[in-house]
Motif scaffolding. Sequence first.
Motif, PDB file in Angstrom:
ATOM      1  N   SER A  40       0.823  -1.201   0.000  1.00 50.47           N
ATOM      2  CA  SER A  40       0.000   0.000   0.000  1.00 50.47           C
ATOM      3  C   SER A  40       0.865   1.262   0.000  1.00 50.47           C
ATOM      4  O   SER A  40       2.053   1.232   0.333  1.00 50.47           O
ATOM      5  CB  SER A  40      -0.897  -0.001   1.243  1.00 50.47           C
ATOM      6  OG  SER A  40      -1.601   1.213   1.386  1.00 50.47           O
ATOM      7  N   ARG A  49      -7.927  -0.197  -4.708  1.00 49.53           N
ATOM      8  CA  ARG A  49      -7.902  -1.015  -3.499  1.00 49.53           C
ATOM      9  C   ARG A  49      -8.260  -2.454  -3.842  1.00 49.53           C
ATOM     10  O   ARG A  49      -8.845  -2.733  -4.899  1.00 49.53           O
ATOM     11  CB  ARG A  49      -8.868  -0.491  -2.457  1.00 49.53           C
ATOM     12  CG  ARG A  49     -10.323  -0.669  -2.838  1.00 49.53           C
ATOM     13  CD  ARG A  49     -11.263  -0.381  -1.679  1.00 49.53           C
ATOM     14  NE  ARG A  49     -11.077  -1.331  -0.598  1.00 49.53           N
ATOM     15  CZ  ARG A  49     -11.511  -1.127   0.644  1.00 49.53           C
ATOM     16  NH1 ARG A  49     -12.130   0.012   0.948  1.00 49.53           N
ATOM     17  NH2 ARG A  49     -11.316  -2.027   1.573  1.00 49.53           N
ATOM     18  N   GLN A  86      -8.342  -6.098   3.061  1.00 52.94           N
ATOM     19  CA  GLN A  86      -8.849  -5.512   1.814  1.00 52.94           C
ATOM     20  C   GLN A  86      -8.061  -4.213   1.592  1.00 52.94           C
ATOM     21  O   GLN A  86      -8.577  -3.109   1.743  1.00 52.94           O
ATOM     22  CB  GLN A  86     -10.354  -5.244   1.923  1.00 52.94           C
ATOM     23  CG  GLN A  86     -11.185  -6.431   2.402  1.00 52.94           C
ATOM     24  CD  GLN A  86     -11.471  -7.446   1.301  1.00 52.94           C
ATOM     25  OE1 GLN A  86     -10.689  -7.629   0.370  1.00 52.94           O
ATOM     26  NE2 GLN A  86     -12.598  -8.122   1.408  1.00 52.94           N
ATOM     27  N   THR A  87      -6.807  -4.369   1.220  1.00 48.47           N
ATOM     28  CA  THR A  87      -5.829  -3.280   1.240  1.00 48.47           C
ATOM     29  C   THR A  87      -6.273  -2.083   0.402  1.00 48.47           C
ATOM     30  O   THR A  87      -6.673  -2.237  -0.757  1.00 48.47           O
ATOM     31  CB  THR A  87      -4.474  -3.792   0.735  1.00 48.47           C
ATOM     32  OG1 THR A  87      -4.112  -4.937   1.521  1.00 48.47           O
ATOM     33  CG2 THR A  87      -3.395  -2.733   0.860  1.00 48.47           C
ATOM     34  N   LYS A  88      -6.149  -0.900   0.996  1.00 47.72           N
ATOM     35  CA  LYS A  88      -6.471   0.345   0.293  1.00 47.72           C
ATOM     36  C   LYS A  88      -5.193   1.015  -0.198  1.00 47.72           C
ATOM     37  O   LYS A  88      -4.099   0.697   0.233  1.00 47.72           O
ATOM     38  CB  LYS A  88      -7.239   1.280   1.231  1.00 47.72           C
ATOM     39  CG  LYS A  88      -8.562   0.701   1.708  1.00 47.72           C
ATOM     40  CD  LYS A  88      -9.445   1.721   2.409  1.00 47.72           C
ATOM     41  CE  LYS A  88      -8.998   2.019   3.807  1.00 47.72           C
ATOM     42  NZ  LYS A  88      -9.991   2.858   4.539  1.00 47.72           N
ATOM     43  N   TRP A  89      -5.354   1.929  -1.147  1.00 45.82           N
ATOM     44  CA  TRP A  89      -4.256   2.737  -1.703  1.00 45.82           C
ATOM     45  C   TRP A  89      -3.138   1.831  -2.260  1.00 45.82           C
ATOM     46  O   TRP A  89      -1.954   2.018  -1.978  1.00 45.82           O
ATOM     47  CB  TRP A  89      -3.697   3.690  -0.649  1.00 45.82           C
ATOM     48  CG  TRP A  89      -4.766   4.421   0.087  1.00 45.82           C
ATOM     49  CD1 TRP A  89      -5.593   5.394  -0.403  1.00 45.82           C
ATOM     50  CD2 TRP A  89      -5.146   4.242   1.453  1.00 45.82           C
ATOM     51  NE1 TRP A  89      -6.454   5.825   0.559  1.00 45.82           N
ATOM     52  CE2 TRP A  89      -6.204   5.140   1.723  1.00 45.82           C
ATOM     53  CE3 TRP A  89      -4.689   3.420   2.482  1.00 45.82           C
ATOM     54  CZ2 TRP A  89      -6.821   5.218   2.956  1.00 45.82           C
ATOM     55  CZ3 TRP A  89      -5.308   3.498   3.727  1.00 45.82           C
ATOM     56  CH2 TRP A  89      -6.360   4.387   3.950  1.00 45.82           C
ATOM     57  N   VAL A  90      -3.549   0.832  -3.055  1.00 47.32           N
ATOM     58  CA  VAL A  90      -2.590  -0.168  -3.551  1.00 47.32           C
ATOM     59  C   VAL A  90      -1.603   0.499  -4.514  1.00 47.32           C
ATOM     60  O   VAL A  90      -1.999   1.199  -5.451  1.00 47.32           O
ATOM     61  CB  VAL A  90      -3.319  -1.318  -4.253  1.00 47.32           C
ATOM     62  CG1 VAL A  90      -2.315  -2.260  -4.928  1.00 47.32           C
ATOM     63  CG2 VAL A  90      -4.187  -2.072  -3.254  1.00 47.32           C
ATOM     64  N   GLU A 103       0.348   3.417   2.145  1.00 46.67           N
ATOM     65  CA  GLU A 103       0.437   3.781   3.556  1.00 46.67           C
ATOM     66  C   GLU A 103       1.889   3.920   3.985  1.00 46.67           C
ATOM     67  O   GLU A 103       2.738   3.128   3.585  1.00 46.67           O
ATOM     68  CB  GLU A 103      -0.212   2.701   4.426  1.00 46.67           C
ATOM     69  CG  GLU A 103      -1.704   2.625   4.355  1.00 46.67           C
ATOM     70  CD  GLU A 103      -2.258   1.618   5.355  1.00 46.67           C
ATOM     71  OE1 GLU A 103      -2.171   1.892   6.579  1.00 46.67           O
ATOM     72  OE2 GLU A 103      -2.760   0.577   4.930  1.00 46.67           O
ATOM     73  N   HIS A 152     -11.713   5.579   1.080  1.00 47.18           N
ATOM     74  CA  HIS A 152     -12.000   4.197   0.681  1.00 47.18           C
ATOM     75  C   HIS A 152     -10.909   3.616  -0.217  1.00 47.18           C
ATOM     76  O   HIS A 152     -11.080   2.523  -0.756  1.00 47.18           O
ATOM     77  CB  HIS A 152     -13.361   4.091   0.004  1.00 47.18           C
ATOM     78  CG  HIS A 152     -14.506   3.986   0.972  1.00 47.18           C
ATOM     79  ND1 HIS A 152     -14.577   3.003   1.938  1.00 47.18           N
ATOM     80  CD2 HIS A 152     -15.612   4.762   1.137  1.00 47.18           C
ATOM     81  CE1 HIS A 152     -15.677   3.152   2.640  1.00 47.18           C
ATOM     82  NE2 HIS A 152     -16.314   4.221   2.192  1.00 47.18           N
ATOM     83  N   GLY A 153      -9.778   4.332  -0.382  1.00 46.81           N
ATOM     84  CA  GLY A 153      -8.639   3.714  -1.032  1.00 46.81           C
ATOM     85  C   GLY A 153      -8.242   4.251  -2.384  1.00 46.81           C
ATOM     86  O   GLY A 153      -7.453   3.611  -3.074  1.00 46.81           O
TER      87      GLY A 153
END
Length: 394
Positions: free
Chosen positions: A331, A373, A384-388, A333, A368-369
């Motif tokens: 991500s 995501r 459910q990984t966001k900001w992939v 993140e 929500h990503g």
Amino acid sequence: MRSRTSRRFPFPSLAPPAALRPPRFTGRLHDARTATAVGRWLGAALAVCFLTGLVSHFLQHPPHWLAPHLPPRPAWGYRLTQGLHVAVGLAAIVLLLAKLWTVYPRLFVWPPLRSVRHALERLSVAVLVAATLFEVLTGLLNIAQWYPWPFGFVQTHYAVAWVVAGSVLLHLAVKAPGIRAHWSSRSAGTRALPDEERDGPDRRTLLLGVGAAVGAVTVTTVGQSFTPLAPLDLLAPRHPGHGPQGLPVNRTAAAAGVTPAAVRAWRLEVVGPRPYTLDLTELAALPQTRVRLPIACVEGWSADAWWTGVRVRDLMERAGAPPGAALRVVSLETQGAYRVMEMGRGYAQDPLTLLALRLNDAVLSPDHGHPARIIAPNRPGVLQTKWVARLEVL
């Protein structure tokens, strides 16, 4: 002739001082029959919590030997098991308090330790009560996302669950004769009770009151996962329809350190035998799939939504992934326990697993990503990984 005190306490030094003499309990419901009746409900609740907790833990933190075999179907599986885990855990708080109320006079027996066996029995009960209180109270604070402790919740909650399970089994083994004797109104122990302490209006009223309290807690909280009861979701910390684009958000883009500048410079990197990169326009130009899947979080809330994006297995195939390959997802993140996530081949190859670009037919919001995501069936929300930003074929 010996006095009553000398008969009960043959050693005068063991007799309790007046200030420490145990209180007298005259209530008729602090008996083995009531404790057994409430204990059956509490035991069933703890069993459900333990089993559904194992499902949650192994889906969220699978050992290496299990990860390739985790099933992506039924798509609603995690939603059901985690919803049960939280709903029954909340009900268990009521049952635990009722159980403790029925037995608390036994804390005041004198002498407190009559033998080595009695001391071990009391120690096992103390461990059972302490561990169970720890589980239900930390679980309650977890669904509120409040962590006023220095230890990791997931690992500690999982470890103490085994302590509870072992303590329950030990308690059942020790108390089996008494439980059997008071299991029903026709059991020998129940029939041996004085007439006024057998099943009667008082006990039935107590059990009905406990059942009503359990029902009230359940009805006013279970709507966070069982959406037909969402209008009654008065006490749960989440409502399935509240949040951007109609879904709750646990972790915002700001909390994750995902800045607008990082999103503007975003490109998806897919690493495999034939690596490539895509910008958002190129990714949106690929064949899109629209699916309806639930998103379910460990805190117990869940909701269905429409997701649109590119099948993960198509992105992997384009990168030259061999059949049955797994996937690592990274991500944008900047920190967090789930910034890097892995999914086994079952999830990676499932046609419902998407790199989603749209939620409920609108572009993903930042929280929500956006820009992309993961959404997959039967998967904890934290995975459910966001900001992939990167997909790595394994």
